[in-house]
Write an enzyme that holds these catalytic residues in place. Structure first.
Site, PDB file in Angstrom:
ATOM      1  N   GLY A 106      -4.563  -4.355  -3.799  1.00  0.00           N
ATOM      2  CA  GLY A 106      -5.543  -3.320  -4.119  1.00  0.00           C
ATOM      3  C   GLY A 106      -4.758  -2.093  -4.528  1.00  0.00           C
ATOM      4  O   GLY A 106      -4.111  -1.468  -3.694  1.00  0.00           O
ATOM      5  N   HIS A 107      -4.739  -1.794  -5.804  1.00  0.00           N
ATOM      6  CA  HIS A 107      -3.923  -0.693  -6.324  1.00  0.00           C
ATOM      7  C   HIS A 107      -4.838   0.445  -6.783  1.00  0.00           C
ATOM      8  O   HIS A 107      -5.669   0.257  -7.670  1.00  0.00           O
ATOM      9  CB  HIS A 107      -3.029  -1.185  -7.465  1.00  0.00           C
ATOM     10  N   ARG A 142       2.446 -28.989  -6.711  1.00  0.00           N
ATOM     11  CA  ARG A 142       2.191 -29.445  -8.092  1.00  0.00           C
ATOM     12  C   ARG A 142       0.800 -30.033  -8.287  1.00  0.00           C
ATOM     13  O   ARG A 142       0.560 -30.820  -9.203  1.00  0.00           O
ATOM     14  CB  ARG A 142       3.284 -30.435  -8.544  1.00  0.00           C
ATOM     15  N   LYS A 198       1.787   2.025  -5.130  1.00  0.00           N
ATOM     16  CA  LYS A 198       2.329   1.435  -6.365  1.00  0.00           C
ATOM     17  C   LYS A 198       1.405   1.697  -7.543  1.00  0.00           C
ATOM     18  O   LYS A 198       1.854   2.004  -8.646  1.00  0.00           O
ATOM     19  CB  LYS A 198       2.518  -0.092  -6.185  1.00  0.00           C
ATOM     20  N   LYS A 217       2.878  10.213  -0.584  1.00  0.00           N
ATOM     21  CA  LYS A 217       2.089  10.635   0.579  1.00  0.00           C
ATOM     22  C   LYS A 217       2.804  11.613   1.514  1.00  0.00           C
ATOM     23  O   LYS A 217       2.524  11.663   2.712  1.00  0.00           O
ATOM     24  CB  LYS A 217       1.557   9.410   1.332  1.00  0.00           C
ATOM     25  N   LEU A 218       3.737  12.377   0.956  1.00  0.00           N
ATOM     26  CA  LEU A 218       4.427  13.403   1.747  1.00  0.00           C
ATOM     27  C   LEU A 218       3.427  14.409   2.312  1.00  0.00           C
ATOM     28  O   LEU A 218       3.607  14.913   3.423  1.00  0.00           O
ATOM     29  CB  LEU A 218       5.411  14.154   0.848  1.00  0.00           C
ATOM     30  N   GLN A 271       2.001  -6.085  -3.141  1.00  0.00           N
ATOM     31  CA  GLN A 271       2.469  -6.162  -1.755  1.00  0.00           C
ATOM     32  C   GLN A 271       3.757  -5.334  -1.583  1.00  0.00           C
ATOM     33  O   GLN A 271       3.931  -4.349  -2.287  1.00  0.00           O
ATOM     34  CB  GLN A 271       2.666  -7.625  -1.303  1.00  0.00           C
ATOM     35  N   ASN A 292      -5.277 -10.216  -3.513  1.00  0.00           N
ATOM     36  CA  ASN A 292      -4.939  -9.651  -2.201  1.00  0.00           C
ATOM     37  C   ASN A 292      -4.475  -8.209  -2.399  1.00  0.00           C
ATOM     38  O   ASN A 292      -4.535  -7.386  -1.493  1.00  0.00           O
ATOM     39  CB  ASN A 292      -3.867 -10.484  -1.473  1.00  0.00           C
ATOM     40  N   ASP A 301       0.805  -1.223   0.000  1.00  0.00           N
ATOM     41  CA  ASP A 301       0.000   0.000   0.000  1.00  0.00           C
ATOM     42  C   ASP A 301       0.836   1.269   0.000  1.00  0.00           C
ATOM     43  O   ASP A 301       0.448   2.295   0.569  1.00  0.00           O
ATOM     44  CB  ASP A 301      -0.980   0.012   1.199  1.00  0.00           C
TER      45      ASP A 301
END
Ligand code: GDP
Ligand code: IMO
Ligand code: MG
Length: 433
Positions: free
Chosen positions: A40-41, A144, A16, A332-333, A225, A38, A13
């Protein structure tokens, strides 16, 4: 031509999706290489938000080739929903080419059931997975027994493999987990309909990427991730079930390491984590709450509150090393505006060590690490939307400079808001100019 890998440097998170969307403007091929839904972009273009779980974050630009690589685990139902939603919103450009690797593994209903049942059995020691069946799907790949896209597309192979898997999974679900069994026939019917829908996208995606390399195209690999969720290099066992580091882009898409030109690490200006596990710089105070609120730190996949804390450069340096990161995109600065002073973690102390700048392998030892902080002056002025690095307040520039020094690599992009436009680019990773 250049091939660039984008990976998360923390616990996911980091932003990306936003950065891949920006770099995708320059790229010809955008490929995911590990993980599944899994992930979430989040992409924001002119105020309109799109959250992608499986489709590469290059999809919003027209005329691109988007690839779901062999290293992914794919839930066909979620993929079809994602495609339909984009189409309904008229966000699926007609000239986009989408391909799914024949070798990608398919997430089955019993994977999700086993994931959830195991988490319930773990009780207080749960990992806090997304419940999407990721771990059990990768287990079947390694043992396999898993069903790949090419298996799903061959009716006879699918029926046989499904039968064997259902038998084994039902034994595990009913005898060990004390849960209801799954219905093999219902799964067969549901998944053969998905096969009919997805057949048109199936391809040998390694060949498509190789053709791109030979034709001198720009190729962008989109990690999911983050480094510290990597099955080998993360905070095991509180990790995901794939390799999330840059090296995984090669195995997970079928490109050789000699073809890679650069690795961009996405780093949030502070640290967040969803799910359980050690988190040395976690803030259980008002500052943590402020970051959580201002940064809207809720999971893009599960909606869970993300745990928040100061920037931990021990984690970021570890990522720079294991992924061979050549440049950082800092996100996120803007969320830190108004917090004064700011802290950056530069090392840890433990009961046995006065100072370490390495992440311990043992989760119990990691849990006991205490942060060593450097204090930096904060800033009060709103920085959202500033387009020129030189126009940023001095305190922001000093924060970025210290981060670069500690990471040992340059910050090549600074993000000051969720929108595609709220970005300061120093140089392009494809052209280094
Ligand atoms: P990913 O999984 O790494 O793609 O990140 P997520 O999309 O799960 O979470 C990042 C969140 O931060 C999303 O809601 C983005 O829209 C948002 N975001 C990205 N960059 C920035 C930024 O520079 N500032 C702010 N305020 N939000 C950002
Ligand atoms: P993106 O790509 C943040 C976390 C889960 C859990 C652990 C294992 O959006 O950055 P899993 O379902 O993978 O077996 O869960 O990994 N996790 C993520 N955390 N961002 C993600 O993806 C994540 N994907 C998995 O919360 O702690
Ligand atoms: Mg995310």
């Amino acid at each position: 031509m250049a091939a660039i890998i984008v990976v998360g440097t923390q616990w996911g998170d980091e932003g990306k999706g936003k950065i891949v969307d920006i770099y995708a403007g320059e790229a010809d091929i955008i490929a995911r290489f590990q993980g599944g839904n899994n992930a979430g972009h989040t992409l924001v273009v002119k105020g309109e938000q799109t959250i992608l779980h499986l489709i590469p974050s290059g999809i919003l630009h027209g005329g691109k080739t988007c690839i779901l690589g062999n290293g992914m685990v794919i839930n066909p139902k979620v993929l079809i929903q994602e495609l339909d939603e984009l189409d309904e919103r008229r966000l699926l450009p007609a000239d986009t080419k989408l391909f799914i690797s024949n070798n990608a593994h398919i997430i089955m209903p019993y994977h999700m059931r086993v994931d959830l049942a195991r988490e319930a059995l773990r009780g207080g020691a749960k990992i806090g997975t997304t419940g999407r069946g990721i771990g059990p799907a990768y287990e079947d790949k390694i043992s396999r027994a898993g069903i790949r896209l090419c298996d799903l597309l061959d009716d006879q192979v699918f029926r046989t493999k499904l039968g064997k898997n259902v038998e084994e999974k039902n034994f595990y679900l009913t005898e060990f987990c004390k849960e209801e069994p799954v219905d093999g026939e219902a799964i067969y019917r549901e998944y053969t309909a998905y096969a009919d829908r997805l057949r048109q996208y199936a391809a040998d995606t390694s060949v498509i990427i190789d053709e791109g390399v030979k034709a001198g195209k720009h190729i962008l690999f989109e990690g999911a991730q983050g480094c510290h969720l990597d099955i080998d290099h993360g905070t095991f066992p509180f990790v995901t079930s794939s390799n999330t580091v840059a090296g995984s882009a090669c195995c997970g898409s079928g490109i050789g390491p000699t073809r890679i030109d650069g690795v961009i690490g996405i780093c949030k200006a502070y640290t967040t984590r969803v799910g359980s596990g050690p988190f040395v710089t976690e803030l259980a105070d008002e500052i943590g709450e402020t970051i959580q609120n201002v940064g809207h730190e809720f999971g893009a996949t599960t909606g869970r509150k993300r745990r928040c804390g100061w920037l931990d450069m021990v984690l970021v340096r570890h990522s720079v090393r294991v992924s061979g990161i050549t440049g950082i995109a800092l996100t996120k600065l803007d969320v830190l505006t108004g917090i004064n002073p700011l802290k950056i973690c530069v090392g840890y102390t433990t009961d046995h060590e006065a100072f370490t700048d390495l992440v311990p392998s043992n989760p119990m030892t990691f849990e006991q690490c205490r942060p060593v902080y450097e204090e930096l002056e904060g800033w009060a002025d709103d920085i959202r939307g500033i387009r020129n690095f030189n126009d940023l307040p001095g305190a922001v520039k000093r924060y970025v400079a210290r981060l670069e020094e500690l990471a040992g690599v340059p910050v090549i992009l600074t993000s000051t808001g969720p929108d595609r436009d709220e970005t300061i680019t120093a140089y392009s990773p494809f052209t280094n100019s």
